[in-house]
Structure formats: C-alpha cells, structure tokens
Design a protein around this motif. Structure first.
Motif, PDB file in Angstrom:
ATOM      1  N   LYS A   6     -10.267   5.650   7.767  1.00 47.99           N
ATOM      2  CA  LYS A   6     -11.428   4.834   7.396  1.00 47.99           C
ATOM      3  C   LYS A   6     -11.567   3.858   8.832  1.00 47.99           C
ATOM      4  O   LYS A   6     -10.581   3.634   9.192  1.00 47.99           O
ATOM      5  N   VAL A   7     -12.578   3.902   9.754  1.00 42.46           N
ATOM      6  CA  VAL A   7     -12.630   2.383  10.858  1.00 42.46           C
ATOM      7  C   VAL A   7     -13.935   1.575  10.181  1.00 42.46           C
ATOM      8  O   VAL A   7     -14.759   2.350  10.132  1.00 42.46           O
ATOM      9  N   HIS A   8     -13.182   0.453  10.348  1.00 44.16           N
ATOM     10  CA  HIS A   8     -13.765  -0.726   9.700  1.00 44.16           C
ATOM     11  C   HIS A   8     -15.111  -1.272  11.264  1.00 44.16           C
ATOM     12  O   HIS A   8     -14.902  -0.591  12.108  1.00 44.16           O
ATOM     13  N   ARG A   9     -16.472  -1.127  10.971  1.00 43.58           N
ATOM     14  CA  ARG A   9     -17.004  -1.457  11.869  1.00 43.58           C
ATOM     15  C   ARG A   9     -17.179  -2.683  12.781  1.00 43.58           C
ATOM     16  O   ARG A   9     -17.432  -2.674  13.825  1.00 43.58           O
ATOM     17  N   LYS A  10     -15.987  -3.366  11.710  1.00 39.24           N
ATOM     18  CA  LYS A  10     -15.765  -4.728  13.277  1.00 39.24           C
ATOM     19  C   LYS A  10     -14.854  -3.887  14.479  1.00 39.24           C
ATOM     20  O   LYS A  10     -14.843  -5.385  15.180  1.00 39.24           O
ATOM     21  N   ILE A  11     -14.854  -3.189  13.859  1.00 43.66           N
ATOM     22  CA  ILE A  11     -13.749  -2.305  15.205  1.00 43.66           C
ATOM     23  C   ILE A  11     -14.022  -2.932  16.768  1.00 43.66           C
ATOM     24  O   ILE A  11     -14.035  -2.698  17.981  1.00 43.66           O
ATOM     25  N   THR A  12     -16.032  -2.677  16.708  1.00 42.68           N
ATOM     26  CA  THR A  12     -17.326  -2.768  18.319  1.00 42.68           C
ATOM     27  C   THR A  12     -16.602  -4.349  18.244  1.00 42.68           C
ATOM     28  O   THR A  12     -17.396  -4.361  19.599  1.00 42.68           O
ATOM     29  N   GLU A  13     -15.740  -5.070  17.957  1.00 45.30           N
ATOM     30  CA  GLU A  13     -16.090  -6.758  18.403  1.00 45.30           C
ATOM     31  C   GLU A  13     -14.065  -6.399  19.076  1.00 45.30           C
ATOM     32  O   GLU A  13     -14.562  -7.866  19.982  1.00 45.30           O
ATOM     33  N   HIS A  14     -13.570  -5.077  19.311  1.00 45.04           N
ATOM     34  CA  HIS A  14     -12.102  -5.355  19.498  1.00 45.04           C
ATOM     35  C   HIS A  14     -12.715  -5.050  21.158  1.00 45.04           C
ATOM     36  O   HIS A  14     -13.954  -3.650  21.474  1.00 45.04           O
ATOM     37  N   TRP A  15     -11.678  -5.847  22.245  1.00 47.99           N
ATOM     38  CA  TRP A  15     -12.375  -5.480  23.159  1.00 47.99           C
ATOM     39  C   TRP A  15     -11.712  -3.942  23.854  1.00 47.99           C
ATOM     40  O   TRP A  15     -12.444  -3.869  24.940  1.00 47.99           O
ATOM     41  N   LEU A  16     -10.805  -3.397  23.795  1.00 46.84           N
ATOM     42  CA  LEU A  16     -10.644  -2.443  23.897  1.00 46.84           C
ATOM     43  C   LEU A  16     -11.686  -1.233  23.247  1.00 46.84           C
ATOM     44  O   LEU A  16     -12.244  -0.004  23.956  1.00 46.84           O
ATOM     45  N   TYR A  17     -12.488  -1.117  22.249  1.00 47.25           N
ATOM     46  CA  TYR A  17     -13.896  -0.461  21.916  1.00 47.25           C
ATOM     47  C   TYR A  17     -15.103  -0.814  23.781  1.00 47.25           C
ATOM     48  O   TYR A  17     -15.870   0.052  23.421  1.00 47.25           O
ATOM     49  N   SER A  18     -15.100  -2.297  24.288  1.00 45.00           N
ATOM     50  CA  SER A  18     -16.304  -2.168  25.002  1.00 45.00           C
ATOM     51  C   SER A  18     -15.669  -1.784  25.778  1.00 45.00           C
ATOM     52  O   SER A  18     -16.437  -2.427  27.195  1.00 45.00           O
ATOM     53  N   ALA A  19     -14.690  -0.877  26.216  1.00 47.20           N
ATOM     54  CA  ALA A  19     -14.057  -1.473  27.798  1.00 47.20           C
ATOM     55  C   ALA A  19     -15.456  -0.060  28.374  1.00 47.20           C
ATOM     56  O   ALA A  19     -15.163   0.627  27.795  1.00 47.20           O
ATOM     57  N   GLU A  20     -15.398  -0.598  29.396  1.00 45.08           N
ATOM     58  CA  GLU A  20     -16.685   0.384  30.334  1.00 45.08           C
ATOM     59  C   GLU A  20     -15.605   1.611  31.160  1.00 45.08           C
ATOM     60  O   GLU A  20     -15.381   0.271  31.987  1.00 45.08           O
ATOM     61  N   PRO A  21     -17.219   2.116  31.858  1.00 42.52           N
ATOM     62  CA  PRO A  21     -17.555   2.703  30.847  1.00 42.52           C
ATOM     63  C   PRO A  21     -17.159   3.624  30.192  1.00 42.52           C
ATOM     64  O   PRO A  21     -16.110   4.358  29.716  1.00 42.52           O
ATOM     65  N   TYR A  22     -18.161   3.984  29.149  1.00 43.21           N
ATOM     66  CA  TYR A  22     -18.452   5.118  27.643  1.00 43.21           C
ATOM     67  C   TYR A  22     -17.639   5.634  28.353  1.00 43.21           C
ATOM     68  O   TYR A  22     -19.035   6.391  28.629  1.00 43.21           O
ATOM     69  N   ASP A  23     -16.497   6.791  27.117  1.00 41.26           N
ATOM     70  CA  ASP A  23     -16.540   8.032  27.664  1.00 41.26           C
ATOM     71  C   ASP A  23     -17.144   8.687  26.407  1.00 41.26           C
ATOM     72  O   ASP A  23     -17.955   7.906  25.074  1.00 41.26           O
ATOM     73  N   LYS A  24     -17.224  10.283  26.203  1.00 42.48           N
ATOM     74  CA  LYS A  24     -18.239  10.761  24.861  1.00 42.48           C
ATOM     75  C   LYS A  24     -17.620  10.837  23.944  1.00 42.48           C
ATOM     76  O   LYS A  24     -18.457  10.909  22.930  1.00 42.48           O
ATOM     77  N   PHE A  25     -16.174  10.258  23.695  1.00 38.79           N
ATOM     78  CA  PHE A  25     -15.370   9.681  22.482  1.00 38.79           C
ATOM     79  C   PHE A  25     -15.908   8.309  22.346  1.00 38.79           C
ATOM     80  O   PHE A  25     -16.580   8.892  20.749  1.00 38.79           O
ATOM     81  N   HIS A  26     -16.459   8.164  22.746  1.00 35.72           N
ATOM     82  CA  HIS A  26     -16.382   6.128  22.409  1.00 35.72           C
ATOM     83  C   HIS A  26     -18.170   5.956  22.286  1.00 35.72           C
ATOM     84  O   HIS A  26     -18.553   5.764  21.180  1.00 35.72           O
ATOM     85  N   ALA A  27     -19.095   6.942  22.960  1.00 43.85           N
ATOM     86  CA  ALA A  27     -20.060   7.135  22.869  1.00 43.85           C
ATOM     87  C   ALA A  27     -20.554   7.940  20.911  1.00 43.85           C
ATOM     88  O   ALA A  27     -21.058   7.795  20.914  1.00 43.85           O
ATOM     89  N   TRP A  28     -19.449   9.061  20.589  1.00 44.00           N
ATOM     90  CA  TRP A  28     -19.977   9.259  20.018  1.00 44.00           C
ATOM     91  C   TRP A  28     -19.517   8.509  18.362  1.00 44.00           C
ATOM     92  O   TRP A  28     -20.378   8.808  17.266  1.00 44.00           O
ATOM     93  N   MET A  29     -18.444   7.788  18.662  1.00 48.89           N
ATOM     94  CA  MET A  29     -17.854   6.840  17.949  1.00 48.89           C
ATOM     95  C   MET A  29     -18.957   5.508  17.926  1.00 48.89           C
ATOM     96  O   MET A  29     -19.313   5.583  16.502  1.00 48.89           O
TER      97      MET A  29
END
Length: 79
Positions: A6-29
């Motif tokens: 399970k991945v909580h939607r709140k993960i989008t608030e973590h600084w690692l999640y929003s590191a740029e640029p997005y790669d294909k994995f982060h875009a898919w997630m």
C-alpha cells in the motif's frame, strides 16, 4: 518479488517524491496516485460525465507541465 504494498497518497508531500525532473517510474506512480479514489462527476467538453474510481481525466499538456517534461511522445506513453 511477490505481493503488493500500500502506498498512501500523502507520499506526494514527501520531498523525495517531488524531486525533479520526474523519471518514468515517478510519472507512472504519479498517474496511479492521481486516479480517482471514488466515482465522481466531471464537466468534460461542456458535458457532465461519470468518472469511475481508478480513472483519470487529464491532458498531455497538464502532465508535461506537472512533470517538467518538454513533450510526451506516443511511444513513451505506451512503454
């Protein structure tokens, strides 16, 4: 590996999640996390439409802006 996590939607608030640029994995997630959690109604081209859970109504332009990508080609969307 087997199983699921399970991945909580709140993960989008973590600084690692929003590191740029997005790669294909982060875009898919990001696509998975943007999908509706429950059925909803949405105006699309002036018509009220039902959008089910697990569905996402968006545009390529919105995703390119969100992920800081210049363009998404058809081939990269299908990979």
């Amino acid at each position: 590996m087997q199983g699921w996590i399970k991945v909580h939607r709140k993960i989008t608030e973590h600084w690692l999640y929003s590191a740029e640029p997005y790669d294909k994995f982060h875009a898919w997630m990001d696509l998975l996390l943007l999908c509706n959690r429950s059925p909803a109604k949405m105006m699309i081209d002036g018509k009220l439409m039902d959008v089910d859970s697990g569905e996402l109504v968006t545009s390529i332009r919105f995703l390119c802006d969100r992920w800081k990508w210049s363009k998404i080609g058809r081939a990269s969307c299908r990979e």
